[in-house]
Design a protein around this motif. Sequence first.
Motif, PDB file in Angstrom:
ATOM      1  N   ALA A 187      -6.247  56.478 -13.709  1.00  0.00           N
ATOM      2  CA  ALA A 187      -6.484  57.572 -12.999  1.00  0.00           C
ATOM      3  C   ALA A 187      -7.119  57.566 -11.730  1.00  0.00           C
ATOM      4  N   ALA A 188      -7.929  56.603 -11.355  1.00  0.00           N
ATOM      5  CA  ALA A 188      -8.583  56.504 -10.222  1.00  0.00           C
ATOM      6  C   ALA A 188      -7.609  55.959  -8.963  1.00  0.00           C
ATOM      7  N   GLY A 189      -6.366  55.594  -9.361  1.00  0.00           N
ATOM      8  CA  GLY A 189      -5.561  55.025  -8.773  1.00  0.00           C
ATOM      9  C   GLY A 189      -5.604  53.568  -8.543  1.00  0.00           C
ATOM     10  N   MET A 190      -6.242  53.088  -9.288  1.00  0.00           N
ATOM     11  CA  MET A 190      -6.667  51.495  -9.089  1.00  0.00           C
ATOM     12  C   MET A 190      -5.650  50.416  -9.683  1.00  0.00           C
ATOM     13  N   ARG A 191      -5.015  51.108 -10.528  1.00  0.00           N
ATOM     14  CA  ARG A 191      -4.346  50.274 -11.796  1.00  0.00           C
ATOM     15  C   ARG A 191      -3.201  49.145 -11.180  1.00  0.00           C
ATOM     16  N   ASP A 192      -2.455  49.597 -10.024  1.00  0.00           N
ATOM     17  CA  ASP A 192      -1.577  48.715  -9.271  1.00  0.00           C
ATOM     18  C   ASP A 192      -1.903  47.648  -8.558  1.00  0.00           C
ATOM     19  N   SER A 193      -3.327  47.635  -8.293  1.00  0.00           N
ATOM     20  CA  SER A 193      -3.951  46.704  -7.086  1.00  0.00           C
ATOM     21  C   SER A 193      -4.465  45.618  -8.098  1.00  0.00           C
ATOM     22  N   LEU A 194      -4.820  45.585  -9.179  1.00  0.00           N
ATOM     23  CA  LEU A 194      -5.220  44.558 -10.196  1.00  0.00           C
ATOM     24  C   LEU A 194      -4.786  44.201 -11.424  1.00  0.00           C
ATOM     25  N   LYS A 195      -5.135  43.198 -11.775  1.00  0.00           N
ATOM     26  CA  LYS A 195      -4.599  42.695 -13.224  1.00  0.00           C
ATOM     27  C   LYS A 195      -5.604  42.943 -14.363  1.00  0.00           C
ATOM     28  N   ILE A 196      -5.227  43.190 -15.527  1.00  0.00           N
ATOM     29  CA  ILE A 196      -6.354  43.688 -16.733  1.00  0.00           C
ATOM     30  C   ILE A 196      -5.899  42.691 -17.656  1.00  0.00           C
ATOM     31  N   ILE A 197      -6.961  41.979 -18.206  1.00  0.00           N
ATOM     32  CA  ILE A 197      -6.541  41.090 -19.417  1.00  0.00           C
ATOM     33  C   ILE A 197      -7.768  41.398 -20.281  1.00  0.00           C
ATOM     34  N   VAL A 198      -7.328  41.363 -21.516  1.00  0.00           N
ATOM     35  CA  VAL A 198      -8.351  41.771 -22.746  1.00  0.00           C
ATOM     36  C   VAL A 198      -8.685  40.520 -23.644  1.00  0.00           C
ATOM     37  N   GLY A 199      -9.516  40.563 -24.206  1.00  0.00           N
ATOM     38  CA  GLY A 199      -9.953  39.490 -25.457  1.00  0.00           C
ATOM     39  C   GLY A 199     -11.222  39.855 -26.157  1.00  0.00           C
ATOM     40  N   GLY A 200     -11.287  39.152 -27.317  1.00  0.00           N
ATOM     41  CA  GLY A 200     -12.385  39.368 -28.246  1.00  0.00           C
ATOM     42  C   GLY A 200     -11.622  39.268 -29.511  1.00  0.00           C
ATOM     43  N   ASP A 246      -8.948  32.856 -26.359  1.00  0.00           N
ATOM     44  CA  ASP A 246     -10.313  32.192 -25.990  1.00  0.00           C
ATOM     45  C   ASP A 246     -10.534  32.073 -24.524  1.00  0.00           C
ATOM     46  N   ALA A 247     -11.629  31.350 -24.260  1.00  0.00           N
ATOM     47  CA  ALA A 247     -12.321  31.443 -22.905  1.00  0.00           C
ATOM     48  C   ALA A 247     -11.251  30.482 -21.949  1.00  0.00           C
ATOM     49  N   ASN A 248     -10.592  29.409 -22.602  1.00  0.00           N
ATOM     50  CA  ASN A 248      -9.965  28.366 -21.888  1.00  0.00           C
ATOM     51  C   ASN A 248      -8.656  29.026 -21.432  1.00  0.00           C
ATOM     52  N   GLN A 249      -8.035  29.827 -22.443  1.00  0.00           N
ATOM     53  CA  GLN A 249      -6.737  30.555 -22.311  1.00  0.00           C
ATOM     54  C   GLN A 249      -6.859  31.669 -21.154  1.00  0.00           C
ATOM     55  N   ALA A 250      -8.059  32.414 -21.146  1.00  0.00           N
ATOM     56  CA  ALA A 250      -8.481  33.379 -20.425  1.00  0.00           C
ATOM     57  C   ALA A 250      -8.378  32.788 -18.947  1.00  0.00           C
ATOM     58  N   VAL A 251      -8.835  31.614 -18.630  1.00  0.00           N
ATOM     59  CA  VAL A 251      -8.563  31.128 -17.300  1.00  0.00           C
ATOM     60  C   VAL A 251      -7.199  30.873 -16.880  1.00  0.00           C
ATOM     61  N   SER A 252      -6.484  30.164 -17.842  1.00  0.00           N
ATOM     62  CA  SER A 252      -4.972  29.823 -17.590  1.00  0.00           C
ATOM     63  C   SER A 252      -4.457  31.210 -17.538  1.00  0.00           C
TER      64      SER A 252
END
Length: 212
Positions: free
Chosen positions: A167-180, A199-205
Amino acid sequence: MSEQILEELYAAILDGDATTAEQQVQAALDAGIEPEVILNQGMIAAMGEVGRLFEEGEYFVPEMLIAARAMKAGLALLRPHLVEADVQPVGKVIIGTVKGDLHDIGKNLVALMMEGAGFVVEDLGVDVPSEKFIEAAKTHQPDIVGLSALLTTTMPAMQATIAALDAAGMRDSLKIIVGGAPVTDAFAHQIGADGYAPDANQAVSLAKSLIS
């Protein structure tokens, strides 16, 4: 001599020895080794090996945490020299645990491992409302936003944050990753995230693959 210093720095990070890591970074700087070489050959290489050992079941979360803390101690000493030498980071990441969730161990480990891989990381902490993610994204212009949740009850806040960034017009300029712990790949796709890491290692990859 230079090679030995870098080898000792590498070993100190693998062993989670923060004091020796700091000493070897200083020794490397005193020996005239380029900051980028210290970062890549001494520190990023060591954290890569930590990740490999974790994947193979030889290291567990505690070993990863102390290795990452040793890396962070050395990086604190090295960072001003990297800035002075205009060494560019791999990318920029903002990370936080979403609104309503106070868990931070997994998020902290991802942040540390990201730093260990050469990313600049802005850690927003826990219980982070979507407005704060938007504000940080405007300020820091990240490549990646990382959202963490450990409770099924706070997982909807991930979707709300992604919607707010959109909604803030920022979605196309960045990538979003999720975990937990309760988060899955299917849920990540459902809420419009660009990726999920268990996990953290795969988050980096994942982060590296998304900005390559």
